[in-house]
Motif scaffolding. Structure first.
Motif, PDB file in Angstrom:
ATOM      1  N   ILE A   2       0.861  -1.188   0.000  1.00 43.96           N
ATOM      2  CA  ILE A   2       0.000   0.000   0.000  1.00 43.96           C
ATOM      3  C   ILE A   2       0.892   1.230   0.000  1.00 43.96           C
ATOM      4  CG2 ILE A   2      -1.761   1.331   1.232  1.00 43.96           C
ATOM      5  CD1 ILE A   2      -2.726  -1.160   2.554  1.00 43.96           C
ATOM      6  N   PHE A   3       0.737   2.053  -1.031  1.00 46.86           N
ATOM      7  CA  PHE A   3       1.497   3.288  -1.140  1.00 46.86           C
ATOM      8  C   PHE A   3       0.585   4.443  -0.738  1.00 46.86           C
ATOM      9  CE2 PHE A   3       3.297   0.241  -4.099  1.00 46.86           C
ATOM     10  CZ  PHE A   3       4.641   0.277  -3.737  1.00 46.86           C
ATOM     11  N   ALA A   4       1.020   5.187   0.271  1.00 46.00           N
ATOM     12  CA  ALA A   4       0.166   6.257   0.787  1.00 46.00           C
ATOM     13  C   ALA A   4       0.742   7.622   0.462  1.00 46.00           C
ATOM     14  CB  ALA A   4      -0.001   6.102   2.300  1.00 46.00           C
ATOM     15  N   GLY A   5      -0.109   8.479  -0.100  1.00 43.70           N
ATOM     16  CA  GLY A   5       0.310   9.829  -0.445  1.00 43.70           C
ATOM     17  C   GLY A   5      -0.685  10.862   0.080  1.00 43.70           C
ATOM     18  N   ALA A   6      -0.189  12.082   0.248  1.00 50.26           N
ATOM     19  CA  ALA A   6      -1.070  13.189   0.663  1.00 50.26           C
ATOM     20  C   ALA A   6      -1.054  14.237  -0.443  1.00 50.26           C
ATOM     21  CB  ALA A   6      -0.590  13.780   1.977  1.00 50.26           C
ATOM     22  N   HIS A   7      -2.222  14.831  -0.683  1.00 51.37           N
ATOM     23  CA  HIS A   7      -2.418  15.653  -1.874  1.00 51.37           C
ATOM     24  C   HIS A   7      -2.939  17.039  -1.538  1.00 51.37           C
ATOM     25  CE1 HIS A   7      -1.890  12.022  -4.277  1.00 51.37           C
ATOM     26  NE2 HIS A   7      -2.523  11.427  -3.277  1.00 51.37           N
ATOM     27  N   GLY A   8      -2.220  18.062  -2.018  1.00 52.66           N
ATOM     28  CA  GLY A   8      -2.649  19.430  -1.789  1.00 52.66           C
ATOM     29  C   GLY A   8      -4.048  19.708  -2.304  1.00 52.66           C
ATOM     30  N   VAL A   9      -4.422  19.020  -3.390  1.00 54.95           N
ATOM     31  CA  VAL A   9      -5.735  19.275  -3.989  1.00 54.95           C
ATOM     32  C   VAL A   9      -6.884  18.844  -3.064  1.00 54.95           C
ATOM     33  CG1 VAL A   9      -5.981  17.059  -5.213  1.00 54.95           C
ATOM     34  CG2 VAL A   9      -7.001  19.147  -6.187  1.00 54.95           C
ATOM     35  N   GLU A  22      -3.213   1.432  -2.721  1.00 57.69           N
ATOM     36  CA  GLU A  22      -2.893   2.802  -2.288  1.00 57.69           C
ATOM     37  C   GLU A  22      -3.852   3.329  -1.237  1.00 57.69           C
ATOM     38  OE1 GLU A  22      -5.659   4.722  -3.103  1.00 57.69           O
ATOM     39  OE2 GLU A  22      -6.302   2.876  -4.111  1.00 57.69           O
ATOM     40  N   MET A  23      -3.460   4.418  -0.632  1.00 60.28           N
ATOM     41  CA  MET A  23      -4.298   5.180   0.296  1.00 60.28           C
ATOM     42  C   MET A  23      -3.927   6.639   0.110  1.00 60.28           C
ATOM     43  SD  MET A  23      -6.473   5.239   2.819  1.00 60.28           S
ATOM     44  CE  MET A  23      -7.098   6.895   3.135  1.00 60.28           C
ATOM     45  N   ASP A  35      -4.720  -3.101  -8.266  1.00 60.57           N
ATOM     46  CA  ASP A  35      -5.983  -2.942  -7.535  1.00 60.57           C
ATOM     47  C   ASP A  35      -6.990  -2.109  -8.343  1.00 60.57           C
ATOM     48  OD1 ASP A  35      -7.844  -3.171  -5.461  1.00 60.57           O
ATOM     49  OD2 ASP A  35      -7.129  -1.358  -4.484  1.00 60.57           O
ATOM     50  N   GLY A  36      -7.372  -0.952  -7.870  1.00 58.46           N
ATOM     51  CA  GLY A  36      -8.495  -0.227  -8.462  1.00 58.46           C
ATOM     52  C   GLY A  36      -8.143   0.949  -9.348  1.00 58.46           C
ATOM     53  N   PHE A  37      -8.979   1.973  -9.331  1.00 63.04           N
ATOM     54  CA  PHE A  37      -8.858   3.112 -10.237  1.00 63.04           C
ATOM     55  C   PHE A  37      -7.524   3.826 -10.087  1.00 63.04           C
ATOM     56  CE2 PHE A  37     -10.360   7.683 -11.104  1.00 63.04           C
ATOM     57  CZ  PHE A  37     -10.201   7.575 -12.473  1.00 63.04           C
ATOM     58  N   VAL A  38      -7.130   4.101  -8.846  1.00 59.84           N
ATOM     59  CA  VAL A  38      -5.905   4.864  -8.609  1.00 59.84           C
ATOM     60  C   VAL A  38      -4.684   4.072  -9.071  1.00 59.84           C
ATOM     61  CG1 VAL A  38      -4.432   5.832  -6.802  1.00 59.84           C
ATOM     62  CG2 VAL A  38      -6.918   6.228  -6.749  1.00 59.84           C
ATOM     63  N   ALA A  39      -4.598   2.814  -8.676  1.00 57.26           N
ATOM     64  CA  ALA A  39      -3.447   1.989  -9.060  1.00 57.26           C
ATOM     65  C   ALA A  39      -3.402   1.804 -10.581  1.00 57.26           C
ATOM     66  CB  ALA A  39      -3.514   0.638  -8.354  1.00 57.26           C
ATOM     67  N   LEU A  64     -16.992  -6.861  -8.154  1.00 58.74           N
ATOM     68  CA  LEU A  64     -17.813  -6.976  -6.946  1.00 58.74           C
ATOM     69  C   LEU A  64     -18.251  -5.615  -6.404  1.00 58.74           C
ATOM     70  CD1 LEU A  64     -15.660  -9.786  -5.276  1.00 58.74           C
ATOM     71  CD2 LEU A  64     -17.980 -10.073  -6.195  1.00 58.74           C
ATOM     72  N   ASP A  65     -18.208  -4.589  -7.267  1.00 54.30           N
ATOM     73  CA  ASP A  65     -18.648  -3.238  -6.862  1.00 54.30           C
ATOM     74  C   ASP A  65     -17.860  -2.679  -5.693  1.00 54.30           C
ATOM     75  OD1 ASP A  65     -20.585  -2.882  -8.803  1.00 54.30           O
ATOM     76  OD2 ASP A  65     -22.103  -3.955  -7.644  1.00 54.30           O
ATOM     77  N   MET A  66     -16.625  -3.158  -5.523  1.00 56.83           N
ATOM     78  CA  MET A  66     -15.783  -2.619  -4.464  1.00 56.83           C
ATOM     79  C   MET A  66     -15.183  -1.292  -4.937  1.00 56.83           C
ATOM     80  SD  MET A  66     -13.910  -6.218  -3.404  1.00 56.83           S
ATOM     81  CE  MET A  66     -12.844  -5.554  -2.113  1.00 56.83           C
ATOM     82  N   ARG A  67     -14.942  -0.397  -3.992  1.00 57.50           N
ATOM     83  CA  ARG A  67     -14.335   0.904  -4.335  1.00 57.50           C
ATOM     84  C   ARG A  67     -13.651   1.477  -3.105  1.00 57.50           C
ATOM     85  NH1 ARG A  67     -18.062   4.349  -2.002  1.00 57.50           N
ATOM     86  NH2 ARG A  67     -20.161   3.517  -1.902  1.00 57.50           N
ATOM     87  N   LEU A  68     -12.876   0.633  -2.444  1.00 59.61           N
ATOM     88  CA  LEU A  68     -12.259   1.022  -1.176  1.00 59.61           C
ATOM     89  C   LEU A  68     -10.814   1.458  -1.333  1.00 59.61           C
ATOM     90  CD1 LEU A  68     -12.395   1.231   1.884  1.00 59.61           C
ATOM     91  CD2 LEU A  68     -11.789  -1.191   2.023  1.00 59.61           C
ATOM     92  N   GLY A  69     -10.105   0.876  -2.308  1.00 61.28           N
ATOM     93  CA  GLY A  69      -8.659   1.090  -2.341  1.00 61.28           C
ATOM     94  C   GLY A  69      -7.990   0.193  -1.310  1.00 61.28           C
ATOM     95  N   GLU A  70      -6.846   0.637  -0.781  1.00 61.24           N
ATOM     96  CA  GLU A  70      -6.070  -0.154   0.194  1.00 61.24           C
ATOM     97  C   GLU A  70      -5.527  -1.438  -0.423  1.00 61.24           C
ATOM     98  OE1 GLU A  70      -8.405  -1.241   3.648  1.00 61.24           O
ATOM     99  OE2 GLU A  70      -8.986   0.815   4.061  1.00 61.24           O
ATOM    100  N   GLY A  71      -5.666  -1.614  -1.717  1.00 68.75           N
ATOM    101  CA  GLY A  71      -5.281  -2.872  -2.346  1.00 68.75           C
ATOM    102  C   GLY A  71      -6.311  -3.975  -2.150  1.00 68.75           C
ATOM    103  N   SER A  72      -7.497  -3.617  -1.623  1.00 67.05           N
ATOM    104  CA  SER A  72      -8.450  -4.654  -1.201  1.00 67.05           C
ATOM    105  C   SER A  72      -8.948  -5.550  -2.334  1.00 67.05           C
ATOM    106  CB  SER A  72      -9.629  -4.015  -0.465  1.00 67.05           C
ATOM    107  OG  SER A  72     -10.237  -3.017  -1.263  1.00 67.05           O
TER     108      SER A  72
END
Lengths: 319, 319
Positions: free
Chosen positions: A51-58, A143-144, A232-236, A280-288
């Motif tokens: 899990i790669f975690a980032g913080a975003h100014g936006v 990601e997170m 994983d999902g959209f972000v990855a 499965l309609d998941m949308r959590l992230g975290e690599g789940s």
């Protein structure tokens, strides 16, 4: 990919006590795994979820349903075994590593400035490459980062063009006004960086974020070291799209773990020609979603390596 | 279903550290499981895969790519741990029981006679009810039986009508001529039993087979004893369709494990309004797709029971 290993898997599959092809995608997965692991007998002995975690100014622009502080709170939850991904890893014996990408210092708001300097982007990619250190044989990239579906939308729009609204979804669950703020932020970012987004890495640096850079690095390193990847999902997937933009075969060692409920993900998978294992309609992230898809890969390996052949089991072949 | 248990799951889901609904079908599954297990905290501690094996007189009509002897050979393979289902059960800690439904004595060819007598059909249903004996908390119904996709097609056509060819597929992998023989066998059966197929149980007795009766019994017993059911592929779903024909809510305690590659399965799932958990082009039977879907149910329970609440983890809620 190692064609000899793939051929070895195909030859054995044809001998196992089942009709040819009856295990469907499990057979494809066994072959794909062997090809990229470069060994005739594929394994999933040391799967790792990164899990790669980032913080975003936006995030300050009201693009998430949650306050930005949640990113670091979730890092604590991952450490304490309290999150969804911990339960999934625990249930199926997957390793879990969390990469904190300077979450104490969010990237600049990309509607005003580039998210990363060149040096920072390169260093973050290099850090992401560490994900496969220590003998991993299958890597899940997750990601997170509060605000990062907006970043993913910006990156997808920069790489593929099209109507910004088509790349924007509800993320953690924003309302119509939140969606409008997300669209506005992406449009502002594209305008701010107009003329500088043709190079995919430059797009990553300007309208991306640290977890996107790190995931790109992880996928690259995995390719070099013979480690197949579950995205994983959209972000990855948006992070992976940067590599795909350079070379359409750059993701051949990757499989999409699932199709998330996030609107842009389906479009992105289609553009990248990735066929998700789960829906499965998941949308959590975290690599789940990616972690859950490892069960499919495990089943593929278990069947391929554990089943008997027609000869061993004295089962009659096709008549 | 136990509404109080379902409500308890919903209340807890709303408190867990994730956006509402972000685990998609996993959240639905946790609620469904609690409702039918009639307890506020669902479990998958003792999942069982039951394989019901039958032998079919119609197999002599060249409707399978394999000789009829394979049915009993596969029973030996299940006992020896050599089949695909053994590997999947082993990988994920699922119990496995095989029910040999007089495979030494195939049912009469249903193009000539009823497959079962009334007494035999009832006794086989009762035998199927034994599947949940011994504290099972989740049941997967699967099957083995050379020729049984032809039987499933006959049963589906008897129950739902329509063009016979639309219910017939390649099964273990027959060629075009094999498909034509399957269609001819189903049409001959429907003609032979015309006027006697309106009652679903009578259709089961005449154009069904023993594993179909036993699966029906198992699903009924599971309903009464609070055991949710995962239905495997085309054959198991056709068996379940008999119960659905009596009462459209009869399968509310069941979930479709997967959508198989067998042509009629998709149609059948649609008729029964069952939404499969997996779609991996599998078409093996043995309960394999249903068993693999248990991983989704396990993940649902692990997340529901193991995650922390916002309060426990000190994570900020939606702002």
């Amino acid at each position: 990919p190692d064609e000899a290993s793939a051929a070895s898997v195909r030859a054995r599959e044809a001998e196992l006590i089942k009709p040819a092809g009856a295990l469907g995608r499990l057979e494809e997965i066994a072959e794909w795994l062997a090809a990229w692991q470069r060994k005739p007998t594929p394994t999933v002995d040391r799967p790792l979820v990164a899990i790669f975690a980032g913080a975003h100014g936006v995030a300050a622009r009201g693009v998430s349903a949650y306050p930005a502080a949640v990113t670091r709170q979730m890092l604590d939850a991952f450490s304490s075994g309290q999150a969804a991904i911990n339960q999934i890893c625990g249930a199926f014996g997957l390793g879990l590593k969390v990469f904190d990408l300077a979450t104490e210092k969010p990237t600049p708001d990309f509607t005003e400035d580039a998210a990363m300097t060149e040096a920072e982007c390169a260093a973050t990619m290099a850090y992401g490459m560490e994900a496969i250190a220590g003998g991993v044989d299958l890597l899940v990239v997750g990601e997170m980062g509060i605000g990062n579906t907006t970043v993913a939308s910006a990156l997808a729009a920069a790489l593929f063009g099209g109507d910004v609204a088509d790349w924007v979804g509800r993320g953690t669950g924003v309302d119509e006004e939140g969606v409008a703020r997300k669209v506005a932020a992406v449009e502002a970012a594209l305008e701010r960086h107009a003329g500088n987004l043709d190079d995919p890495l430059e797009a990553l640096r300007r309208v991306g974020g640290r977890e996107f850079a790190a995931i790109g690095g992880a996928i690259l390193a995995a390719r070099l070291e013979g480690v197949p990847v579950v995205i994983d999902g959209f972000v990855a997937t948006a992070a992976a799209a940067v590599l795909h933009a350079y070379d359409a075969s750059a993701l051949a060692h990757c499989v999409a773990g699932h199709k998330s409920a996030e609107a842009g993900h389906k479009r992105l998978l289609k553009r990248l020609e990735l066929k998700p294992l789960l829906d499965l309609d998941m949308r959590l992230g975290e690599g789940s979603g990616g972690a859950l898809a490892v069960t499919i890969v495990k089943a593929a390996v278990a069947c391929h390596t554990g089943m008997a052949t027609f000869a061993e089991a004295a089962v009659s072949e096709k008549g």
